[in-house]
Every structure is written in structure tokens, then in C-alpha cells.
Design an enzyme around this catalytic site. Structure first.
Site, mmCIF file in Angstrom:
data_model
loop_
_atom_site.group_PDB
_atom_site.id
_atom_site.type_symbol
_atom_site.label_atom_id
_atom_site.label_comp_id
_atom_site.label_asym_id
_atom_site.label_seq_id
_atom_site.Cartn_x
_atom_site.Cartn_y
_atom_site.Cartn_z
ATOM 1 N N ASP A 15 0.783 -1.560 -0.183
ATOM 2 C CA ASP A 15 -0.005 0.125 -0.105
ATOM 3 C C ASP A 15 1.253 1.134 0.168
ATOM 4 O O ASP A 15 0.300 2.171 0.581
ATOM 5 C CB ASP A 15 -1.380 -0.190 0.960
ATOM 6 C CG ASP A 15 -2.184 -0.899 1.154
ATOM 7 O OD1 ASP A 15 -1.769 -1.814 -0.002
ATOM 8 O OD2 ASP A 15 -1.629 -1.560 2.247
ATOM 9 N N GLU A 180 -11.133 0.977 -3.881
ATOM 10 C CA GLU A 180 -10.075 1.297 -2.812
ATOM 11 C C GLU A 180 -8.829 2.207 -2.921
ATOM 12 O O GLU A 180 -8.972 2.212 -4.192
ATOM 13 C CB GLU A 180 -10.656 0.563 -1.908
ATOM 14 C CG GLU A 180 -9.905 -0.984 -2.580
ATOM 15 C CD GLU A 180 -9.320 -2.626 -2.324
ATOM 16 O OE1 GLU A 180 -9.313 -2.033 -0.942
ATOM 17 O OE2 GLU A 180 -8.802 -3.148 -2.868
#
Length: 619
Positions: A15, A180
Site C-alpha cells: 500500500d 478502494e
């Protein structure tokens, strides 16, 4: 020209969020239930990266006690407005079924190497939020909608420390699904949104949309996804690395064709020369889809065409190796010096070289006080005047190592106080390093005298509280010290061997413990007893250079022997599989780690002393 070999952040580093401040680049990545919270790496050339202190290191900033496996700190967003560095992150307390309890916070600092503020609560709507700084100085929180159903925007007042105005849904997603990780950018006449879609597995991808207003409507890029390793994106005409070719042969025709899989959750940054780069998470999964190293971070060059971003070759594919312009070998050497502590020294301790065509990364820690940089106040011994901060590459589970580690009481040793067992979600004494390559050898020398069966110390190979191996020393019901190997597979804990009862002489001696893993997912264990004249060290042909990562080894290191077996070792197990430590088996988001461990389930504050820790990874 210099070569970048992906992933640039190897092992559990998912991420990524990237910023540039002057000539300095910083990447923040997720840490989930591990502390300190959020890893930050620094570079000046995009080739060499060094970890710096994490921003979430105080309990007032993050309390992970009791969070589930792969809960905790998700998807940080690092940003900079020219004065303040901001970090937005999610604390996930449950992630079961349809209910995700996700709480979003922001912290800030003027010095990215210094202390960060206590958190400001934002909201509990979705996860993976980001903070967008518009050109007019206003700031906005960019949220995903719960259920992966689009993107929300709401203004943030940094001076008052709160969200203001209406929260509006501005984008539904591209239609791929599982929207997302949204980031927003104001570039030229357009506001751009970059999202992760497809789920954080083998269908993961990067999508893009744009609008002339921050409030929309947003149009989806015509060539979405702009990056994907999925088989449905058939453009695989980029130059494959040897790993790509081998993987494609192993998987067969028509199957996923790139060595970097699960590519998605991206962020972009403009370089000092105007070149644009994208960082994204990836996985070096095996041919049968097992990811032992977790999700990692890669980077590649992007170009603009007709107002949209695309990969340099226009094929939408991840690249394993590529050459970066405006960076030469001399500059790399200069920048490595800057990264490695001419201004800041965080005891990174990692060295990488190329040996016989393979990357070798070594980490050695002697627990010599001279190797550490600053003091902390929390010690195991209440009368102690201070400990030392451990190396920034170490992780601990859910509670800070400051609560159970000490470097003062016994000079040259790390003392760890036992707490609950490794399958606890609360107080566990584990100090670990993430696995960076498939081939791994880790060892430590330990001084430990258990007093009851509830006490155990040794070396642990861990994914989470449900999946791990422990090679350790404990006491049996007859009061004899013994070595055991435990395996936990989805929470079922079993003995892999008959306990090895130690003689009185061996029980009083320090013991060297070793865990190894190879690219076939074979885990083996060994030990040796340390007599008064000391333990025999593993054979090494040279010290690992501290020159730039990926440089060729010199000074007689070309023929270094990667098989570091010791003639004095007793090999006690060679049939376990590390497949139980993969993302797919554990259904998690982290990666394998290895380190020193002690528990005292009787809570008698029993300690184990460790005389050094060494781990080596190689391709």
C-alpha cells in the site's frame, strides 16, 4: 543511467504512498498489527531506499492491543504541503464478514525524522483515506465508500483539526469493482482520481478518472486499467526479465505472464526533472500462487498521453527491471552516503550485493550499544536508567518492544521479558525482521534457563498469531530442559519432533538456534551448543558491502558460499513447509517475518538474553 530492480521495497511493504520534498523522496507503507506503525523509506535517486523511524511509535498515537490478524494500521497516505508532513491512516479493529470497523486519523510533523503529533480523529467511513492539498491551499479528505462503492470527498480544516462542510460522493468507480485506496491530484486543468480496483489479489489493478471540478462528475480513463498484471490484460510485450520468462514457462501459456503479481494500490509523484513515476504494491508469488514474502512495493516510469497517464510502453503492465535516466553510478554512491546516515543515523544495518548474479541481503545485530542512536525511557528493570532504541528494521506484534526489551542490564545482549504466548492478540514478546527473499537463514545465540513448563524462548518464523514455527527451549514435566519445534497451522499447534532433552552441561550453556527456508518452501531447523570457548560461527567469505544495493560484490566476495551450514550443527527437522506462512494460506495482508521470541505464560517476568541476531536473504 542506472537500473531499478523491482520490487524496490522487498518483503512485507504494501500500500505505498509517495511524496517528494525537494530532492528527497519518501514512501509510507502499511504495517497492520505490527509496530512501530507505518514504515517510511527515504531515497534521493529512487534506486536506493533506506528505512527511517516510523511515525506511529507511541501508544497515544496507536493502540493495537487486541486487534485481529491483518487488522491494525491500513493503507497510510503520506502528504506534504510545503510546511507540514501529514499522515492519514486507518485503524481496523474488525474485518469479519460484512462488518468492517475502520477508524480514520491524521497526524502531522514539520520534521519527518522527528516526533509526530498525537492523532486527530477524522471519521469511521471506509478505509484507505488520503489527504489532498489543492493548489489554493485548501485540503480535502478522500474516502472510499463502505462496501467498496465509490469515492467520497470532504473538506478538512487543518487549523481546527476537523472535517468541515458536506461529504459528497464524486465517483462510483470504473465498473471493475472493489474500489478502494483513492488518491486525488490537481494537475493542469483536471482533478485526477487514482484508485485500486479488483480486490487486493490476482485481479488487482490501478484505475484512473478525471474531472474539471473536485466535486465531479468524473470520467473514467478510456484505457482502464492503467496498470494490471491480470491475465485478461493480454499486452505482455514488454521486455521480460529472466524471472518473468521462468514464471511464464512454469505457469504455462495463457496464464498470468509477469513475475510481479497483484499489482495495484498506486500513488504517483513528479520527479525533480518533470518525469512522473508510479509506486504500487505487488507480489512475487510462486507458480502455484503462494506469496510468502507478502505484498511489496514497486515503481515504474509513467507518461502522459491525451491527458491520461499510461505506462511508458503503453501496455499497462508492471516492469521487473528498467533503467532510470539522469541517475549515474557516481550519483548513486553519493546519495547512498546521504541515505545511510551522514545526516541521520538510524542503524539500518542492511547491506545488499549481487553474488553470482543473485541479490544477497544481510542484517547483523550484535546489540552493541555503540550501534544505537538514542535512548528511550522504558526498561524491563524499573531501576534502569535507560535503554537504547533498537534498529528501525525490527517489528513487534501489537505492543511496542519498549515494553519488553532492554539493552542496558547485560551489556552486549538483548534482554527480552516473556509475556503471553504467540497466539495471543495482546501482549507478545517477539522482535522480528520481515523476510525479503525466498531463501532465508536466521540465527541467534540465546542464554535462557526456564523454570517451568509455561516458559519458552527461541527463534520464531511467523506470519501471524495463527501461523508460525518456533524452535525453542523450555522445561518438561520432569524438570528437564529440552528443545522443541512447534508448528501452528491455522491455530492448531503441534510438535514437529520428539523433544530433545538436554544434558545438564548443555542446559547450562548458551545455545545457537537456526531456521532456514528455501525457494521450494522447505523449512529446516538446527542448533549447536555454545561451550566456554564460544559457538562456532557460520562460515562467511566476506563482509557484506555497504555500497549501493544491487552493486556487484568485490574484494573476494564473488565466490561467497550461500550454504552456511556449520559442521557443529545438529540438524533436527527438514520436512516442514513455509506454505503455511503465505498470504493465500493465512488469508492475510502481511508477510513472513523471523525473529527472537520469549513467552512466560505464568507471568513470572522470566527473561531470555540474546547474544546477537543475524539473518541473510538471497534470490
Amino acid at each position: 543511467m542506472a537500473k531499478i530492480q523491482n520490487p524496490i521495497l522487498r518483503g512485507f511493504c504494501p500500500d505505498p504512498s509517495i511524496i517528494r520534498s525537494g530532492e528527497d523522496y519518501y514512501i509510507a507503507t502499511s504495517t497492520f498489527e505490527w509496530l512501530p506503525g507505518v514504515r517510511i523509506h527515504h531515497s534521493r535517486d529512487l534506486v536506493n531506499w533506506e528505512q527511517i523511524p516510523s511515525p506511529l511509535c507511541r501508544k497515544s498515537q496507536i493502540d493495537l492491543t487486541g486487534v485481529p490478524n491483518s487488522g491494525g494500521v491500513w493503507a497510510p497516505c503520506l502528504s506534504y504541503d510545503g510546511e507540514w508532513y501529514y499522515l492519514v491512516y486507518t485503524k481496523v479493529t474488525t474485518k469479519k464478514g460484512r462488518f468492517y470497523n475502520t477508524h480514520n486519523y491524521v497526524i502531522r510533523t514539520r520534521d519527518i525524522y522527528g516526533e509526530w503529533s498525537d492523532p486527530v480523529y477524522l471519521n469511521s467511513v471506509g478505509f484507505d483515506p488520503s489527504l489532498f492539498h489543492d493548489n489554493d491551499g485548501r485540503k480535502y479528505l478522500i474516502n472510499m465508500v463502505n462496501g467498496f462503492k465509490g469515492v467520497l470527498v470532504q473538506e478538512y480544516d487543518a487549523e481546527c483539526g476537523r472535517l468541515v462542510g458536506e461529504q459528497r460522493k464524486v465517483y462510483e468507480g470504473s465498473g471493475i469493482g472493489c474500489t478502494e485506496g483513492p488518491h486525488m491530484y490537481h494537475i493542469g486543468d483536471y482533478y485526477y482520481i487514482i484508485c485500486a480496483e479488483g480486490g487486493t489479489g490476482y485481479d488487482h489493478c490501478v484505475t484512473m478518472a478525471r474531472s474539471k471540478s473536485i466535486w465531479g462528475p468524473f470520467e473514467t480513463a478510456p484505457e482502464n486499467p492503467i496498470l494490471s498484471a491480470d491475465a485478461d490484460n493480454e499486452s505482455c510485450e514488454n521486455e521480460h526479465s529472466a524471472a518473468d520468462d521462468m514464471l511464464q514457462r512454469a505457469r504455462g501459456s495463457g496464464v498470468r505472464c509477469c513475475s510481479l503479481q497483484k499489482c495495484g494500490h498506486a500513488d504517483i509523484v513528479e520527479g525533480t526533472d518533470g518525469t512522473w513515476y508510479m509506486v504500487y504494491l505487488c507480489s512475487r508469488a510462486s507458480a502455484d500462487h503462494n506469496s510468502l514474502l507478502g505484498r511489496e512495493t514497486a515503481i515504474q516510469k509513467m507518461i502522459w498521453k491525451d491527458g491520461w497517464l499510461q505506462t511508458e510502453k503503453g501496455d499497462g503492465k508492471p516492469v521487473s527491471e528498467w533503467e532510470i535516466e539522469n541517475v549515474n553510478e557516481k550519483k548513486i554512491e553519493d546519495e547512498v552516503g546521504k541515505c545511510r546516515g551522514q545526516t541521520h543515523d538510524f542503524g539500518n544495518g542492511l547491506g545488499s550485493v549481487i553474488v553470482n548474479g543473485r541479490r544477497v541481503t544481510t542484517f547483523v545485530d550484535t546489540f552493541d550499544g555503540d550501534d544505537y542512536c538514542s535512548s528511550i525511557s522504558n526498561c524491563v528493570d524499573d531501576n534502569c536508567e535507560g535503554s537504547k532504541r533498537l534498529n528501525v528494521v525490527y517489528d513487534s506484534l501489537r505492543n511496542s518492544y519498549e515494553e519488553f526489551c532492554d539493552l542496558i542490564i547485560r551489556k552486549g545482549f538483548l534482554r527480552m521479558r516473556g509475556q503471553e504466548s504467540l497466539n495471543s492478540w495482546f501482549n507478545v514478546s517477539l522482535l522480528a525482521v520481515r523476510q525479503m527473499e525466498m531463501n532465508m537463514e536466521a540465527e541467534t545465540i540465546m542464554d535462557f534457563t526456564p523454570e517451568c513448563e509455561e516458559q519458552l524462548a527461541g527463534i520464531a518464523y511467523v506470519y501471524d498469531s495463527m501461523n508460525f514455527f518456533i524452535l525453542g527451549k523450555t522445561l518438561n514435566s520432569c524438570g528437564q530442559q529440552q528443545l522443541i519445534i512447534l508448528q501452528s497451522d491455522m491455530g492448531e499447534i503441534t510438535d514437529l519432533i520428539e523433544p530433545i532433552v538436554l544434558s545438564d552441561e548443555d542446559a547450562e550453556s548458551m545455545i545457537r538456534l537456526i531456521i532456514r527456508n528455501n525457494e521450494a518452501f522447505e523449512v529446516s531447523f538446527a542448533y549447536s551448543i555454545c561451550r566456554e570457548d564460544g559457538c562456532k560461527d557460520s562460515e562467511e567469505s566476506c563482509e557484506v558491502s555497504e555500497d549501493s544495493e544491487g552493486s556487484e560484490a568485490t574484494d573476494g566476495c564473488e565466490d561467497v558460499d550461500l550454504n552456511m551450514d556449520d559442521a557443529d550443527e545438529v540438524k533436527i527437522q527438514q520436512v516442514a513447509t513455509s506454505r503455511i506462512l503465505t498470504d493465500e494460506h493465512c488469508r492475510g495482508f502481511t508477510g513472513a517475518q523471523v525473529g527472537m521470541y520469549v513467552h512466560d505464560m505464568a507471568l513470572m517476568r522470566k527473561c531470555a538474553d540474546f547474544d546477537g541476531f543475524r539473518v541473510r536473504f538471497w534470490e
